[in-house]
Design a protein around this motif. Sequence first.
Motif: not given
Length: 325
Positions: A190-201
Amino acid sequence: MKYIKMFIFVLSMVLLTSCGESQEKQKEKTKLKSNEIYVYYVNSDFSDVVKEKEVIEDQSDVVQIADDIMKSYQDFLATERMQSPLPAAMEYMNASYDEKHSKLHVRFQIMYDDVQADALLFAKICVVKTLLQLKDVEKVSIGLTDKANLGEDTATVNEVFDEDSFVMSFNSNNGDTQKGNVILYFANEDGTALKEYHQSIEISNNMSLAALVVEHLIAGPKREGYQAVIPESTTIRNILIKDGICYVDFSDEFYDTENPIRNDIIVYSIVNSLSELPTVSKVQFLKNGEKQAFFRETMPFDSLFERNLDLVEQEENGTEAKKEK
């Protein structure tokens, strides 16, 4: 194995091949007396290695010398010029010497989740470059035992290095790539907070890690429950890191007032993601190379931004977000 997922930063491991480099190494050795070595540390802003000359009167017991140096690393208090190369989550255990192969083996326990990949690379560089100067040591083996891995056959990884293993490569055209993992921050549903996201690169040693982080933010998440905050048409005009500050210059699309995401969520998605890099402590936004008084006409925008975890949504079970494969 878990260590493979650790990101090997822009400072890459490549072989020294040129005659000039060999001559330079020999020239450096001649500056030392027979009872002296250089002990290598990381500089204060975590961008290079520095060395300190140290006297070792008796070099006959290389195991004891290695033991003393590793323990001094762990007890070392940072100065204005340098800091210990060993991260707090990398604990020295012991050392041994293989006389047949002229190889010195040093062992550590490590919590990989608490060690940035470039910090691990700096640790390896400093340990190897220091210990290779000892008498009758032609190779250094580093053993890392993962504290979080209970499998006897998979918990420990050993790597062997010699004098040609490392060179600091900031502007190399070498296209070799390494796999790794970075932490990004996207908006929740809903765009009200940030969420941590682990991304392989994947990254090569002639790529900017900061640019790669921002490019993945623009590309957006690949899983449900997250949403991108930067318009996908946005491009990076310029990005650089100097003295711990990351300067980011976006195209006009970034300032689109039609974007429904809150201003602070957009800004701190970028700031928090870049601040996960150990070389970045603050972020300065630019537009056409100039500071802007406000972001999208309302949010003060001309100052330096630091990490803000108050906007980050906590997982209900208290665990970190799943990693993107």
